[in-house]
Motif scaffolding. Structure first.
Motif, PDB file in Angstrom:
ATOM      1  N   LEU A   1       0.809  -1.210   0.000  1.00  0.00           N
ATOM      2  CA  LEU A   1       0.000   0.000   0.000  1.00  0.00           C
ATOM      3  C   LEU A   1       0.850   1.272   0.000  1.00  0.00           C
ATOM      4  CD1 LEU A   1      -2.823  -0.940   2.529  1.00  0.00           C
ATOM      5  CD2 LEU A   1      -3.131  -0.384   0.098  1.00  0.00           C
ATOM      6  N   LYS A   2       0.421   2.243  -0.768  1.00  0.00           N
ATOM      7  CA  LYS A   2       0.979   3.583  -0.689  1.00  0.00           C
ATOM      8  C   LYS A   2       0.493   4.237   0.613  1.00  0.00           C
ATOM      9  CE  LYS A   2       0.773   4.404  -5.714  1.00  0.00           C
ATOM     10  NZ  LYS A   2       0.160   5.263  -6.766  1.00  0.00           N
ATOM     11  N   PRO A   3       1.208   5.221   1.139  1.00  0.00           N
ATOM     12  CA  PRO A   3       0.688   5.963   2.296  1.00  0.00           C
ATOM     13  C   PRO A   3      -0.690   6.551   1.976  1.00  0.00           C
ATOM     14  CG  PRO A   3       2.992   6.501   1.910  1.00  0.00           C
ATOM     15  CD  PRO A   3       2.553   5.671   0.740  1.00  0.00           C
ATOM     16  N   GLY A   4      -1.641   6.313   2.844  1.00  0.00           N
ATOM     17  CA  GLY A   4      -3.009   6.772   2.609  1.00  0.00           C
ATOM     18  C   GLY A   4      -3.846   5.810   1.803  1.00  0.00           C
ATOM     19  N   GLY A   5      -3.224   4.780   1.250  1.00  0.00           N
ATOM     20  CA  GLY A   5      -3.986   3.752   0.542  1.00  0.00           C
ATOM     21  C   GLY A   5      -4.705   2.854   1.522  1.00  0.00           C
ATOM     22  N   PHE A   6      -5.563   1.979   0.998  1.00  0.00           N
ATOM     23  CA  PHE A   6      -6.337   1.144   1.918  1.00  0.00           C
ATOM     24  C   PHE A   6      -6.525  -0.279   1.414  1.00  0.00           C
ATOM     25  CE2 PHE A   6      -9.591   3.250  -0.727  1.00  0.00           C
ATOM     26  CZ  PHE A   6     -10.423   2.189  -1.089  1.00  0.00           C
ATOM     27  N   LEU A   7      -6.653  -1.167   2.385  1.00  0.00           N
ATOM     28  CA  LEU A   7      -7.081  -2.550   2.149  1.00  0.00           C
ATOM     29  C   LEU A   7      -8.595  -2.596   2.181  1.00  0.00           C
ATOM     30  CD1 LEU A   7      -6.956  -5.741   2.243  1.00  0.00           C
ATOM     31  CD2 LEU A   7      -6.814  -5.483   4.736  1.00  0.00           C
ATOM     32  N   TYR A   8      -9.186  -3.269   1.197  1.00  0.00           N
ATOM     33  CA  TYR A   8     -10.615  -3.585   1.264  1.00  0.00           C
ATOM     34  C   TYR A   8     -10.770  -5.087   1.116  1.00  0.00           C
ATOM     35  CZ  TYR A   8     -15.571  -3.915   0.594  1.00  0.00           C
ATOM     36  OH  TYR A   8     -16.896  -4.278   0.745  1.00  0.00           O
ATOM     37  N   LEU A   9     -11.390  -5.684   2.110  1.00  0.00           N
ATOM     38  CA  LEU A   9     -11.600  -7.125   2.154  1.00  0.00           C
ATOM     39  C   LEU A   9     -13.084  -7.433   2.255  1.00  0.00           C
ATOM     40  CD1 LEU A   9     -10.748 -10.155   2.770  1.00  0.00           C
ATOM     41  CD2 LEU A   9     -10.635  -9.457   5.164  1.00  0.00           C
ATOM     42  N   ALA A  10     -13.583  -8.299   1.387  1.00  0.00           N
ATOM     43  CA  ALA A  10     -14.946  -8.844   1.493  1.00  0.00           C
ATOM     44  C   ALA A  10     -14.816 -10.346   1.603  1.00  0.00           C
ATOM     45  CB  ALA A  10     -15.789  -8.455   0.283  1.00  0.00           C
ATOM     46  N   GLU A  11     -15.506 -10.943   2.581  1.00  0.00           N
ATOM     47  CA  GLU A  11     -15.335 -12.370   2.831  1.00  0.00           C
ATOM     48  C   GLU A  11     -16.620 -13.014   3.319  1.00  0.00           C
ATOM     49  OE1 GLU A  11     -14.052 -15.015   2.503  1.00  0.00           O
ATOM     50  OE2 GLU A  11     -11.917 -14.826   2.126  1.00  0.00           O
TER      51      GLU A  11
ATOM     52  N   SER B   1     -17.231  -7.398   5.635  1.00  0.00           N
ATOM     53  CA  SER B   1     -16.308  -6.578   4.857  1.00  0.00           C
ATOM     54  C   SER B   1     -15.586  -5.630   5.804  1.00  0.00           C
ATOM     55  CB  SER B   1     -17.058  -5.788   3.775  1.00  0.00           C
ATOM     56  OG  SER B   1     -18.128  -5.045   4.327  1.00  0.00           O
ATOM     57  N   LEU B   2     -14.350  -5.333   5.469  1.00  0.00           N
ATOM     58  CA  LEU B   2     -13.601  -4.374   6.270  1.00  0.00           C
ATOM     59  C   LEU B   2     -12.723  -3.514   5.368  1.00  0.00           C
ATOM     60  CD1 LEU B   2     -10.315  -5.171   6.659  1.00  0.00           C
ATOM     61  CD2 LEU B   2     -11.280  -6.922   8.121  1.00  0.00           C
ATOM     62  N   ARG B   3     -12.415  -2.340   5.909  1.00  0.00           N
ATOM     63  CA  ARG B   3     -11.529  -1.406   5.208  1.00  0.00           C
ATOM     64  C   ARG B   3     -10.543  -0.864   6.231  1.00  0.00           C
ATOM     65  NH1 ARG B   3     -13.223   3.360   0.911  1.00  0.00           N
ATOM     66  NH2 ARG B   3     -11.605   4.874   1.485  1.00  0.00           N
ATOM     67  N   ALA B   4      -9.266  -0.837   5.853  1.00  0.00           N
ATOM     68  CA  ALA B   4      -8.220  -0.385   6.759  1.00  0.00           C
ATOM     69  C   ALA B   4      -7.187   0.408   5.961  1.00  0.00           C
ATOM     70  CB  ALA B   4      -7.558  -1.561   7.459  1.00  0.00           C
ATOM     71  N   THR B   5      -6.708   1.504   6.534  1.00  0.00           N
ATOM     72  CA  THR B   5      -5.876   2.458   5.820  1.00  0.00           C
ATOM     73  C   THR B   5      -4.426   2.398   6.267  1.00  0.00           C
ATOM     74  OG1 THR B   5      -7.763   3.950   5.618  1.00  0.00           O
ATOM     75  CG2 THR B   5      -5.602   4.909   5.265  1.00  0.00           C
ATOM     76  N   ALA B   6      -3.527   2.553   5.314  1.00  0.00           N
ATOM     77  CA  ALA B   6      -2.103   2.664   5.615  1.00  0.00           C
ATOM     78  C   ALA B   6      -1.794   4.092   6.008  1.00  0.00           C
ATOM     79  CB  ALA B   6      -1.268   2.257   4.393  1.00  0.00           C
ATOM     80  N   THR B   7      -1.241   4.299   7.184  1.00  0.00           N
ATOM     81  CA  THR B   7      -0.971   5.651   7.682  1.00  0.00           C
ATOM     82  C   THR B   7       0.417   6.126   7.297  1.00  0.00           C
ATOM     83  OG1 THR B   7      -0.246   4.703   9.790  1.00  0.00           O
ATOM     84  CG2 THR B   7      -2.546   5.382   9.613  1.00  0.00           C
TER      85      THR B   7
END
Length: 264
Positions: free
Chosen positions: A143-153, A257-263
């Motif tokens: 991830l780039k800074p400010g980018g995010f993971l999006y997971l659906a499961e 589903s979850l979303r998490a951001t790279a700081t």
């Protein structure tokens, strides 16, 4: 047992069956311009126009190419060479620009050599991974800074209930051992698989969230959903392309589903 070798053979055998199945509806994707993503995925990820997105464990690329149709600059990665070959062929046939790479997800940082605005992982992916801590660190490194993971499961709670009614606990939610399955068919139809053995790993919600947090990602949300995409229990009722418990029955989570951001 070498889980990676066993699962790769199993998934290579699934690819031609899946491509020809009604479940994946490849014809609808090619001819009608169908988007192969759930409504909640599109809503929760938001506008992807001009954003770089990598899809880990992309199978033969329908979801990956759907994000491209929505405006993302996409890359798909999967350990199945048969799946990646189909993904590239589909990309060419549909005229949708995309990059597809054959590699194990744990090798993604080296195999891709890039960082992205979005790391996307779709339904049915995590059960094939033995180590979520290592997976989350891989995601963070992509991830780039400010980018995010999006997971659906698919929700792990749903997998501990009986297949008939989904009302009785029949499996151990905290079982840490690999599950070895011998199944003649894949989930899309009645064709016999050439390689029928697979190895899967159960991961509870707490394990997933803890791995993501330990990798330094900031959790934005964790949403649980009361429907799924197939008849997980015999009692589920079709509602368009979704399946739900009958009206009046107590609801249980069937997807999340979850979303998490790279700081950094």
């Amino acid at each position: 047992m070498d889980y990676l070798q066993v699962n790769r053979a199993n998934w290579n055998a699934r690819v031609p069956i899946h491509v020809g199945s009604d479940f994946y509806d490849v014809r609808g994707f090619k001819v009608d311009g169908r988007i192969a993503l759930t409504p909640f995925e599109r809503e929760e990820v938001g506008d992807v126009t001009g954003r770089s997105l990598v899809h880990l464990q992309c199978h033969f690329g329908l979801d990956t190419l759907s994000w491209a149709r929505l405006g993302a600059d996409v890359t798909g990665l999967d350990f199945s060479d048969a799946a990646i070959a189909q993904a590239r062929a589909l990309s060419d046939e549909c005229g949708i620009p995309a990059k597809f790479v054959t590699a194990d997800v744990y090798d993604a940082v080296k195999a891709l050599g890039e960082r992205y605005d979005i790391v996307y992982t779709g339904l049915g992916a995590l059960v094939w991974l033995p180590d979520l801590t290592r997976w989350a660190r891989t995601v963070a490194a992509l991830l780039k800074p400010g980018g995010f993971l999006y997971l659906a499961e698919f929700h792990p709670f749903g997998d501990i209930l009986d297949d008939e009614s989904g009302t009785t606990v029949t499996h151990d939610y905290f079982d840490p051992d690999p599950h070895v399955w011998e199944e003649a068919h894949t989930y899309t139809g009645s064709e016999i698989l050439e390689h029928q053995t697979s190895v899967q790993f159960q991961h509870g919600i707490g394990e997933v969230v803890s791995a993501v947090a330990a990798a330094g990602l900031r959790m934005e949300f964790l949403h649980e959903h009361d429907h799924t995409l197939f008849a997980r229990y015999a009692t589920l009722v079709a509602d368009g392309k979704e399946y739900r418990l009958p009206e009046g029955a107590p609801k249980v989570p069937l997807m999340y589903s979850l979303r998490a951001t790279a700081t950094t």
